[in-house]
Design an enzyme around this catalytic site. Structure first.
Site, PDB file in Angstrom:
ATOM      1  N   ASN A 176      16.928  -6.770  16.866  1.00 36.71           N
ATOM      2  CA  ASN A 176      17.817  -6.728  15.706  1.00 36.71           C
ATOM      3  C   ASN A 176      18.715  -7.958  15.726  1.00 36.71           C
ATOM      4  O   ASN A 176      19.732  -7.991  16.398  1.00 36.71           O
ATOM      5  CB  ASN A 176      18.656  -5.446  15.729  1.00 36.71           C
ATOM      6  CG  ASN A 176      19.461  -5.247  14.454  1.00 36.71           C
ATOM      7  OD1 ASN A 176      19.496  -6.111  13.584  1.00 36.71           O
ATOM      8  ND2 ASN A 176      20.096  -4.092  14.342  1.00 36.71           N
ATOM      9  N   ASN A 218      21.874  -6.192   7.813  1.00 44.05           N
ATOM     10  CA  ASN A 218      20.834  -5.749   6.875  1.00 44.05           C
ATOM     11  C   ASN A 218      20.143  -4.461   7.331  1.00 44.05           C
ATOM     12  O   ASN A 218      19.098  -4.090   6.784  1.00 44.05           O
ATOM     13  CB  ASN A 218      19.795  -6.859   6.642  1.00 44.05           C
ATOM     14  CG  ASN A 218      19.016  -7.232   7.908  1.00 44.05           C
ATOM     15  OD1 ASN A 218      18.970  -6.468   8.866  1.00 44.05           O
ATOM     16  ND2 ASN A 218      18.408  -8.409   7.906  1.00 44.05           N
ATOM     17  N   ASP A 219      20.718  -3.763   8.302  1.00 44.24           N
ATOM     18  CA  ASP A 219      20.087  -2.537   8.808  1.00 44.24           C
ATOM     19  C   ASP A 219      19.905  -1.499   7.707  1.00 44.24           C
ATOM     20  O   ASP A 219      18.902  -0.791   7.655  1.00 44.24           O
ATOM     21  CB  ASP A 219      20.924  -1.938   9.941  1.00 44.24           C
ATOM     22  CG  ASP A 219      20.835  -2.756  11.218  1.00 44.24           C
ATOM     23  OD1 ASP A 219      20.091  -3.748  11.229  1.00 44.24           O
ATOM     24  OD2 ASP A 219      21.528  -2.411  12.183  1.00 44.24           O
ATOM     25  N   ASP A 226      14.407  -7.015  12.863  1.00 40.80           N
ATOM     26  CA  ASP A 226      14.259  -7.834  11.669  1.00 40.80           C
ATOM     27  C   ASP A 226      13.695  -9.214  11.993  1.00 40.80           C
ATOM     28  O   ASP A 226      13.394  -9.531  13.161  1.00 40.80           O
ATOM     29  CB  ASP A 226      15.593  -7.964  10.933  1.00 40.80           C
ATOM     30  CG  ASP A 226      16.743  -8.390  11.842  1.00 40.80           C
ATOM     31  OD1 ASP A 226      16.499  -9.146  12.799  1.00 40.80           O
ATOM     32  OD2 ASP A 226      17.884  -7.962  11.604  1.00 40.80           O
ATOM     33  N   ASP A 266      -5.527  -4.999   7.096  1.00 37.89           N
ATOM     34  CA  ASP A 266      -5.515  -3.589   7.472  1.00 37.89           C
ATOM     35  C   ASP A 266      -6.665  -2.843   6.803  1.00 37.89           C
ATOM     36  O   ASP A 266      -7.026  -3.119   5.659  1.00 37.89           O
ATOM     37  CB  ASP A 266      -4.176  -2.990   7.049  1.00 37.89           C
ATOM     38  CG  ASP A 266      -4.014  -1.559   7.458  1.00 37.89           C
ATOM     39  OD1 ASP A 266      -3.964  -1.299   8.667  1.00 37.89           O
ATOM     40  OD2 ASP A 266      -3.930  -0.684   6.574  1.00 37.89           O
ATOM     41  N   GLU A 292      -9.484  -5.339  10.227  1.00 39.71           N
ATOM     42  CA  GLU A 292      -9.513  -4.119  11.039  1.00 39.71           C
ATOM     43  C   GLU A 292     -10.728  -3.296  10.620  1.00 39.71           C
ATOM     44  O   GLU A 292     -10.772  -2.757   9.518  1.00 39.71           O
ATOM     45  CB  GLU A 292      -8.234  -3.308  10.846  1.00 39.71           C
ATOM     46  CG  GLU A 292      -8.228  -2.034  11.685  1.00 39.71           C
ATOM     47  CD  GLU A 292      -7.114  -1.079  11.314  1.00 39.71           C
ATOM     48  OE1 GLU A 292      -6.654  -0.349  12.206  1.00 39.71           O
ATOM     49  OE2 GLU A 292      -6.716  -1.047  10.131  1.00 39.71           O
TER      50      GLU A 292
END
Length: 620
Positions: free
Chosen positions: A134, A139-140, A161, A327, A356
């Protein structure tokens, strides 16, 4: 007085050109001059925007398409031979301009088209940004996102982040990794579990809890200054239920619809190429949803396909990317995803994309690699350069816990895996890994047995392919997905948060740094990674392997200039091996150095190797 009038007139003119009017969104927000992709489909979104005509005196409009939803209009422009600059599109009603929108063509970075992607010279460090570090607590939690930070919740937002990644690039560089694959950073505004970030709500916006688009550019620039490559995790198969396009679909066929509203995928990817498969089963795989929060996108819709193709190219150009990891590649419409992949590779011929393809059979995985002989049987070519070696992952998860060799246990699993390399058009472009963000932690599987970790790491770092490490494995982190869920295999990296009781980013020699055990894991990993970085024979040399005996596996990597002998003793006993059996690999070399122990060795007759021990011997 006259100068004031001029300023006012200019200001009004400039405002009118850039006034949003009924345009709430324009995507892509801009493009570049000199691209191979010159026919750019611009999505305009606004209340009843389809009622307007769109004209331009600056740039050629090739097509205007409307959908069943009047809030959308798709305008395709021709950017061929257009210089960087601002190009105006006018929205007219009854022949009068209601408002105008400027679309900018930016100047392309020199050499952008010829950028080189990641390859087998790299070691990829996979991290989950929310759980790594972090760097910006401010910006949490943000006003425009639903889920707030709650570090006590294993499945919640913890606050890691982009700044946290930037702050610890020195750590990754010291470790010896050369590329970073971060799980998705684009906005995911689901009410819960949003740190996962595979249910995206805006494909042109970094999630504000991770930072901004500009922060992503800063990360890329900082990495390139250190010689590191940046790989973006891209999701083509599904979006999030809170995606703004999902909440107001351009047309119903942008997603796969089911009479009952939701139907989960049957996950049987074999139906994509099974000549005997029932159509209902093939549809159940490709069109079924991953989850209620992940609408399954219909890539066979040409507007959607163009949208995600342009979006991927936009991010490569904007953030100066070195690769994509895609993905759930094999769940897409296979013809459409092949077209998507080819379009990107046509734009960047030296780029790399790894898909993937989570299957458990080499022939089935091979089907999805570019120019596959298996795919050719059915007339299919994915154009996908790289795939993930899940069969090797399967073997790695069991064979080092099998101490005694027999016909199908222990190191024979590694041998048999590589024996099937003939199925792949490019075995050196396979991603090899022991674990990732979806699997049990390797050190949980090995019950914190450091010797087993050494065996597994030695194998993936010296065999063919592109090695990938999962953050925290290099300090012995644990995680039990089976019994404790995803949050346990995605723990916070110790020291990534202010106030953490211990900081594993720092050496054990520093107060509060790594524990003794963590340092042992780190030192071993660092040593092999940094040695590998300088030894091209491991990157591109041929592989020569011998049938394991007594659970001891021997193979060579070699080219015209160098040879490396790898010995993996997976048994509980010490062994002495006769070098005469390995004459084909040893050639005329009689001496070598084990780079793990820095020991010089006489190879003329026999080699002693302790139980549960690897050796990497450079031949002299």
């Amino acid at each position: 007085m006259h100068s004031i009038k001029i300023i006012i007139i200019f200001s009004v003119f400039f405002f009118s050109l850039n006034s949003f009017g009924q345009v709430d969104r324009m995507e892509p927000p801009f493009w570049w001059s000199g691209m191979n992709t010159t026919q750019v489909q611009i999505l305009f979104y606004g209340q009843d925007i389809a009622d307007y005509e769109v004209l331009s005196e600056d740039i050629s409009i090739l097509d205007i398409s409307r959908t069943e939803n009047s809030n959308y209009i798709f305008v395709t422009i021709d950017t061929a031979n257009k210089e960087p600059g601002a190009y105006t599109l006018h929205f007219k009603n009854d022949g009068k301009t209601a408002y105008s929108k400027v679309f900018e063509l930016k100047e392309r970075k020199s050499g952008s088209a010829s950028r080189s992607g990641f390859d087998s010279s790299d070691v990829i460090y996979l991290l989950m940004p929310d759980r790594f570090a972090n760097g910006n607590p401010d910006n949490d939690t943000t006003k425009n996102t639903i889920e707030n930070v709650d570090r006590s919740n294993p499945g919640g937002r913890h606050g890691g982040d982009i700044q946290g990644i930037i702050d610890h690039l020195d750590y990754i560089e010291e470790l010896g990794a050369t590329a970073i694959w971060s799980t998705p950073l684009l906005e995911d505004n689901e009410p819960v579990y949003s740190y996962h970030t595979y249910a995206q709500s805006d494909l042109y916006k970094i999630d504000p809890r991770y930072g901004s688009n500009e922060d992503y550019q800063r990360l890329s620039a900082a990495m390139h200054q250190k010689g590191l490559r940046l790989i973006m995790d891209y999701v083509t198969n599904h979006w999030g239920s809170k995606h703004w396009l999902i909440e107001d679909l351009p047309s119903k066929d942008w997603i796969h619809q089911w009479p009952e509203g939701f139907r989960r995928s049957n996950y049987r990817m074999t139906t994509q190429f099974d000549n005997n498969a029932a159509k209902v089963d093939a549809k159940g795989c490709m069109d079924g949803w991953f989850d209620t929060t992940m609408p399954d996108m219909n890539q066979s819709n040409p507007m959607l396909l163009q949208y995600i193709t342009q979006n991927a190219i936009w991010w490569i150009e904007y953030a100066d990317l070195d690769g994509l990891r895609v993905d759930t590649y094999s769940y897409n419409d296979k013809e459409a995803i092949a077209q998507w992949t080819k379009s990107i590779m046509d734009e960047y011929p030296n780029f790399n994309i790894v898909g993937e393809v989570w299957m458990h059979d080499q022939a089935q995985i091979s089907y999805w690699q570019k120019n596959s002989k298996i795919g050719a049987i059915t007339g299919y070519n994915s154009h996908l350069p790289a795939v993930m070696d899940f069969t090797l992952h399967d073997a790695l998860g069991t064979m080092f816990n099998e101490d005694n060799s027999n016909w199908n246990e222990g190191m024979i699993k590694a041998y048999e895996n590589f024996a099937n390399d003939f199925l792949y058009p490019d075995p050196n472009n396979l991603m090899v890994f022991v674990g990732n963000h979806d699997t049990n932690r390797v050190n949980h599987i090995f019950q914190s047995d450091f010797n087993k970790y050494k065996l597994a790491l030695t194998l993936i770092l010296t065999t063919r392919g592109i090695p990938q490490l999962y953050y925290g494995d290099e300090i012995g982190m644990l995680g039990d997905k089976d019994n404790k869920g995803d949050g346990d295999i995605r723990r916070d990296f110790p020291g990534g948060w202010a106030g953490d009781s211990q900081n594993a980013f720092l050496s054990a020699a520093v107060a509060g740094g790594r524990t003794k055990d963590q340092q042992t894991y780190f030192d071993f990993t660092k040593k092999i990674l940094n040695w590998r970085k300088e030894n091209s024979v491991i990157h591109s040399g041929k592989l020569l392997q011998y049938i394991p005996q007594d659970n001891v596996y021997v193979y060579f990597r070699y080219n015209d200039d160098h040879r490396v002998m790898v010995i993996i003793n997976n048994s509980l006993k010490n062994h002495t091996i006769n070098t005469q059996r390995y004459k084909e690999g040893l050639q005329d070399f009689k001496k070598g150095t084990d780079i793990i122990t820095d020991s010089n060795m006489d190879l003329t007759s026999q080699i002693f190797i302790p139980a549960k021990t690897p050796m990497i011997i450079t031949l002299k």
